[in-house]
Write an enzyme that holds these catalytic residues in place. Structure first.
Site, PDB file in Angstrom:
ATOM      1  N   SER A 165      -1.122  -4.238  -1.453  1.00 35.96           N
ATOM      2  CA  SER A 165      -1.412  -4.420  -0.205  1.00 35.96           C
ATOM      3  C   SER A 165      -0.498  -3.117   0.943  1.00 35.96           C
ATOM      4  O   SER A 165      -0.980  -2.233   0.427  1.00 35.96           O
ATOM      5  CB  SER A 165      -0.367  -6.438   0.053  1.00 35.96           C
ATOM      6  OG  SER A 165      -0.663  -5.979   1.615  1.00 35.96           O
ATOM      7  N   ASP A 308     -10.665 -10.630  -0.048  1.00 34.86           N
ATOM      8  CA  ASP A 308      -9.702 -10.737   0.530  1.00 34.86           C
ATOM      9  C   ASP A 308      -9.401 -10.649   2.537  1.00 34.86           C
ATOM     10  O   ASP A 308     -10.208  -9.411   2.387  1.00 34.86           O
ATOM     11  CB  ASP A 308      -9.251  -9.202  -0.331  1.00 34.86           C
ATOM     12  CG  ASP A 308      -8.138  -9.189   0.216  1.00 34.86           C
ATOM     13  OD1 ASP A 308      -6.941  -9.186   1.710  1.00 34.86           O
ATOM     14  OD2 ASP A 308      -7.603  -8.741  -0.668  1.00 34.86           O
ATOM     15  N   HIS A 341      -6.344 -11.768  -1.455  1.00 35.04           N
ATOM     16  CA  HIS A 341      -5.373 -10.817  -1.466  1.00 35.04           C
ATOM     17  C   HIS A 341      -4.125 -11.006  -2.572  1.00 35.04           C
ATOM     18  O   HIS A 341      -3.324  -9.578  -3.194  1.00 35.04           O
ATOM     19  CB  HIS A 341      -4.485 -10.848  -0.288  1.00 35.04           C
ATOM     20  CG  HIS A 341      -3.875 -10.321   0.247  1.00 35.04           C
ATOM     21  ND1 HIS A 341      -4.625  -8.274   0.262  1.00 35.04           N
ATOM     22  CD2 HIS A 341      -2.178  -9.469   0.705  1.00 35.04           C
ATOM     23  CE1 HIS A 341      -3.872  -7.954   0.853  1.00 35.04           C
ATOM     24  NE2 HIS A 341      -2.450  -8.139   0.448  1.00 35.04           N
TER      25      HIS A 341
END
Ligand SMILES: *[C@@H]1O[C@H](CO)[C@@H](O)[C@H](O)[C@H]1NC(C)=O
Ligand SMILES: *[C@@H]1O[C@H](CO)[C@@H](O)[C@H](O)[C@H]1NC(C)=O
Ligand SMILES: *[C@@H]1O[C@H](CO)[C@@H](O)[C@H](O)[C@H]1NC(C)=O
Ligand SMILES: *[C@@H]1O[C@H](CO)[C@@H](O)[C@H](O)[C@H]1NC(C)=O
Ligand SMILES: *[C@@H]1O[C@H](CO)[C@@H](O)[C@H](O)[C@H]1NC(C)=O
Length: 365
Positions: A165, A308, A341
């Site tokens: 991330s 995501d 994610h």
């Protein structure tokens, strides 16, 4: 974007104020609670940044198999609102940190400023507004570079890097500025984030945020509470995850991200006021980072997912366009259609889908 900045900021502030506060002494250490309990050796380390933040790092020097090869160091950098526990939530056969240790890596876990393990400062307390006066620019300029240098000092070797991330943004920007390269062997970027101009789902739902659960919803966790990716996660992992989420970040960091969403670029913090920008940057607008400057020869493993909401596939494509001149044998791009994610850290099958190819890449580069 149809949303005004004020709306976004208001929503973000509501969101942040709903986050449960942590007391500075509420934690005895990630080693003790998350690593030694699994039967691994673990060391707590402390690193002081050039701007005075005292960061906690954990090291797992050997895995269960006692592999004694040359043990290349690997640094794991978590994303926003999480900490090193991101890498430790599943069983040892499913968590990237334990898997890397078991496969002969000298494992180092980063914790950025403001998270439970990293709340110290040489002169400020977390009650001081000045303690929170930073955005991700400081995270890569000070935190990441200090932890990198520390690992290099301790091991004398170039290191592998794994970011998830916003931990990928820190690496992309560092590399584009030709930083950390001389200490990097190769880098894996999971759920990569560089451009965030289309992160609309996040800020659309921010408009109606009134509670922490909704706050998590717009931060992308929706994907793993409901819908397909749930199938990939073990319910006990979800429970442990929520015990550790969210970790503190600065409101200014959210403001910076909101500005990036609005403008669709990767720039330094915009003080909006031209004279303040001139004071900080000697120019009226904030300087931009340029991903085409990432050197072509640095080995990169980029892994992204079709579900995501934070690392949008179109924005990953923008990033990959910037990497189009990268040496072909130094770039592996992996796409997993049903990954959201947090699946890159938490999915039960991530060991097979992501970590095995990742380790093969580290072994080959
Ligand atoms: C690893 O090595 C240590 C010390 O040499 C030994 O005590 C331990 O039993 C070994 N563990 C495994 C899983 O072989
Ligand atoms: C790394 O070692 C150098 C030389 O001893 C030292 O000056 C520096 O402060 C160390 N860096 C970190 C982050 O510990
Ligand atoms: C890496 O390069 C920086 C300058 O960009 C330098 O300060 C540092 O000492 C170098 N580190 C190593 C290990 O070569
Ligand atoms: C911009 O910042 C300067 C210096 O901090 C201040 O004097 C000025 O009033 C600000 N201008 C605006 C339009 O806010
Ligand atoms: C980045 O650099 C490339 C090549 O130097 C240039 O063509 C491009 O306009 C730059 N992009 C930004 C956003 O500055």
């Amino acid at each position: 974007m149809a949303y005004t900045l004020t709306t976004i900021l208001l929503a973000v502030l509501l969101c942040v104020s709903a986050v449960k506060p942590y007391s500075d002494n509420s934690h005895d250490g990630i080693c003790k609670y998350m690593v030694e309990t699994q039967g691994y050796v673990c060391e707590e380390h402390q690193v002081t940044t050039k701007d005075g933040y005292i960061l906690g790092m954990q090291r797992i020097p050997v895995g269960r198999s006692n592999k004694t090869a040359d043990r290349p160091p690997v640094l794991l950098q978590h994303g926003i609102l999480t900490d090193a526990t991101t890498w430790l939530l599943n069983s040892p056969d499913e968590s990237l940190a334990f898997i890397l240790a078991d496969n002969g890596f000298d494992l180092w876990l980063a914790n950025t400023r403001g998270t439970i393990a990293s709340r110290g400062h040489t002169s400020l307390s977390t009650n001081d507004p000045a303690y929170w006066d930073w955005t991700w620019v400081q995270l890569f300029t000070y935190d990441l570079s200090a932890m990198y240098e520390y690992v290099h000092n301790q091991t004398g070797q170039k290191q592998c890097y794994v970011g998830h991330s916003f931990g990928t943004l820190e690496a992309f920007v560092s590399f584009s500025e030709e930083k950390l390269l001389n200490m990097t062997k190769s880098a894996a970027l999971l759920a990569p984030i560089a451009y965030i101009g289309q992160m609309s789902s996040l800020f659309a739902s921010a408009m109606v945020t009134t509670s922490l659960s909704e706050c998590m919803y717009q931060l992308g966790l929706y994907e793993f509470i409901a819908g397909g990716p749930q199938l990939l996660l073990n319910p006990s992992t979800i429970a442990v995850f929520f015990d550790h989420f969210p970790q503190s970040t600065s409101t200014k960091n959210f403001v910076h991200l909101a500005l990036m969403v609005r403008k669709g670029n990767i720039a330094m913090y915009d003080y909006i006021n031209e004279s303040e920008n001139v004071e900080h940057y000697r120019q009226p607008t904030p300087p931009m980072y340029n991903m085409t400057r990432i050197p072509n020869g640095i080995p990169l493993f980029v892994s992204y997912g079709g579900k995501d909401m934070l690392s949008d596939v179109n924005e990953v494509q923008l990033l990959l366009d910037n990497l189009k001149d990268h040496q072909k044998d130094k770039l592996v791009v992996q796409y997993t259609e049903d990954y959201a994610h947090f699946d890159f850290c938490l999915a039960e099958n991530a060991n097979r889908v992501v970590y095995d190819p990742l380790m093969a890449f580290f072994g080959a580069t």
